[in-house]
Design an enzyme around this catalytic site. Structure first.
Site, mmCIF file in Angstrom:
data_model
loop_
_atom_site.group_PDB
_atom_site.id
_atom_site.type_symbol
_atom_site.label_atom_id
_atom_site.label_comp_id
_atom_site.label_asym_id
_atom_site.label_seq_id
_atom_site.Cartn_x
_atom_site.Cartn_y
_atom_site.Cartn_z
ATOM 1 N N HIS A 139 22.951 38.338 52.342
ATOM 2 C CA HIS A 139 22.586 37.007 52.862
ATOM 3 C C HIS A 139 21.213 36.529 52.381
ATOM 4 O O HIS A 139 20.884 35.356 52.543
ATOM 5 C CB HIS A 139 22.554 37.012 54.397
ATOM 6 C CG HIS A 139 23.876 37.225 55.052
ATOM 7 N ND1 HIS A 139 24.988 36.456 54.760
ATOM 8 C CD2 HIS A 139 24.273 38.117 56.000
ATOM 9 C CE1 HIS A 139 26.009 36.881 55.508
ATOM 10 N NE2 HIS A 139 25.613 37.884 56.255
ATOM 11 N N ASP A 176 32.500 41.967 52.797
ATOM 12 C CA ASP A 176 31.885 41.856 54.127
ATOM 13 C C ASP A 176 32.534 40.664 54.839
ATOM 14 O O ASP A 176 32.900 39.678 54.205
ATOM 15 C CB ASP A 176 30.381 41.625 53.954
ATOM 16 C CG ASP A 176 29.612 41.674 55.255
ATOM 17 O OD1 ASP A 176 28.960 42.692 55.513
ATOM 18 O OD2 ASP A 176 29.645 40.679 56.008
ATOM 19 N N HIS A 178 31.325 38.441 56.542
ATOM 20 C CA HIS A 178 30.510 37.229 56.480
ATOM 21 C C HIS A 178 30.358 36.777 55.025
ATOM 22 O O HIS A 178 30.465 37.593 54.106
ATOM 23 C CB HIS A 178 29.137 37.496 57.115
ATOM 24 C CG HIS A 178 29.245 38.056 58.511
ATOM 25 N ND1 HIS A 178 28.971 39.378 58.817
ATOM 26 C CD2 HIS A 178 29.667 37.472 59.661
ATOM 27 C CE1 HIS A 178 29.195 39.584 60.114
ATOM 28 N NE2 HIS A 178 29.630 38.451 60.642
ATOM 29 N N ASP A 264 32.444 45.129 58.520
ATOM 30 C CA ASP A 264 32.538 44.293 59.716
ATOM 31 C C ASP A 264 33.818 43.448 59.744
ATOM 32 O O ASP A 264 34.010 42.659 60.669
ATOM 33 C CB ASP A 264 31.282 43.433 59.910
ATOM 34 C CG ASP A 264 30.733 42.880 58.617
ATOM 35 O OD1 ASP A 264 31.455 42.919 57.596
ATOM 36 O OD2 ASP A 264 29.579 42.409 58.619
#
Ligand code: ZN
Length: 370
Positions: A139, A176, A178, A264
């Site tokens: 990120h 991931d 996200h 995740d």
């Protein structure tokens, strides 16, 4: 059996995300508990690698310290100055990015772990590898930390492969849960990297990662966002990889694949709403190994990102790493039957429709590829 590298350093666990409960700083009505991004998931994965006996069959790859030069290929000098100041005191590096004292030193080792693994794979010291690093990176933006990420570990290693190691094109497959917004931003105008992000539709960052974001300038068409609806299970992931991700890699033909690897998307993760299992992650790994064998002499590097259930993440990681090593650890995931039997693991009609439209999207953007 493959020669599979492992990067691990106890100091990764010393990065202090502070007094918090989940993603919330404690205080002002929040009772102190544990920050979501704490050492447990990673340390327990390392412990399981040791306990299962798999760790001793892996090749230890020694991380190095990412230099200013490495970091400044992706980040601004102003941001590095800010991190340097916060390194002495702790603080917040951006959006949901707590730092403790010395966290930049550790982040340099984290980025340096991925750098070292990329070198080890390119130099043929190992066939493939897993960098079990912390803090995570996917990120982090050029001028701001985000989502627990200080330095853009995978992007920094990717530019190193392109600029210093003579590779002409590489691909990222970020699974991931996200959006891999930092990796996307780092290569936004860069055709030498195909950045693919498979993520839960509109999860984190908010409104980030729609299909319409395809890169710009020379990089137009080289960013592929593949958002999946919340509730996607193993068959939805396998179908997406089979129908879209693998064909994308076959068309682009990268010389190295880097996987920002979060767990995740696992069914019991507190920060995601997908339903993946250990067998599911192992299958995705196998698919990417097959593509890597075909186009890039097997060069495949996974770097650890998210994953916040400390009970299940270690088994997901073990399943992935034993697949990379082509060596069963002999230790079964005790959660697998529970998770695999959850309703909704089959491909649902609405998920199939999304995958169909994402294949159409791939067909459109890949027309940009030379
Ligand atoms: Zn994540």
């Amino acid at each position: 059996m493959n020669r599979t590298g492992l990067v691990w350093n106890e100091r990764y666990m010393w990065h202090d995300t502070g007094n918090a409960a989940g993603v919330m700083p404690a205080g002002f009505g929040v009772e102190p508990y544990q920050h979501a991004e704490n050492p447990d998931t990673k340390r327990r994965l390392k412990n399981l690698l040791d306990a299962s006996g798999l760790a001793e069959k892996l090749v230890n790859v020694r991380e190095r310290e990412a230099t200013d030069e490495d970091i400044l290929r992706v980040h601004t000098a102003e941001y590095l100055e800010k991190l340097t100041a916060l390194n002495a005191t702790g603080g917040d590096a951006g959006v949901f990015t707590p730092m403790g004292r010395g966290s930049l030193d550790i982040a340099r080792l984290s980025a340096g772990g991925v750098l070292a693994m990329v070198d080890a794979v390119i130099d043929g010291e190992v066939d493939n590898g897993y960098a079990l690093v912390r803090p995570p990176g996917h990120h982090a933006l050029a001028n701001e930390g985000m989502g627990f990420c200080l330095l853009a570990n995978a992007a920094i290693a990717g530019y190193h492969a392109l600029d210093n190691r003579g590779l002409s094109k590489i691909a990222f497959v970020d699974w991931d849960v996200h959006h891999g917004n930092g990796t996307q931003a780092a290569f936004w105008e860069e055709p030498r990297a195909l950045t693919i992000s498979v993520h839960q539709d509109n999860c984190f960052p908010p409104d980030s990662g729609p299909v319409e974001e395809i890169g710009e300038g020379a990089g137009e068409g080289y960013n592929l966002n593949l958002p999946m609806p919340a509730g996607s299970g193993v068959e939805a992931y396998l179908s997406l990889f089979k129908q879209v991700v693998v064909p994308a890699l076959e068309r682009y033909q990268p010389e190295l694949i880097i996987v920002p690897c979060g767990f995740d998307a696992g069914a019991h993760d507190p920060l995601g709403r997908q339903m993946m299992t250990t067998a599911g992650f192992a299958n995705l790994t196998r698919m990417l190994m097959d593509v890597a064998a075909k186009y890039c002499s097997g060069r495949l590097v996974l770097c650890h990102e998210g994953g916040y259930n400390a009970s299940t993440v270690p088994y997901h990681g073990l399943g992935v790493i034993e697949t990379l090593a082509d060596t069963p650890s002999g230790m079964e995931d005790p959660f697998e039957p529970l998770l695999a039997e959850l309703g909704g693991q089959d491909l649902q009609p609405h998920q199939a429709a999304v995958i169909e439209s994402l294949l159409g999207h791939l067909n459109t953007v890949s027309q940009h590829w030379g």
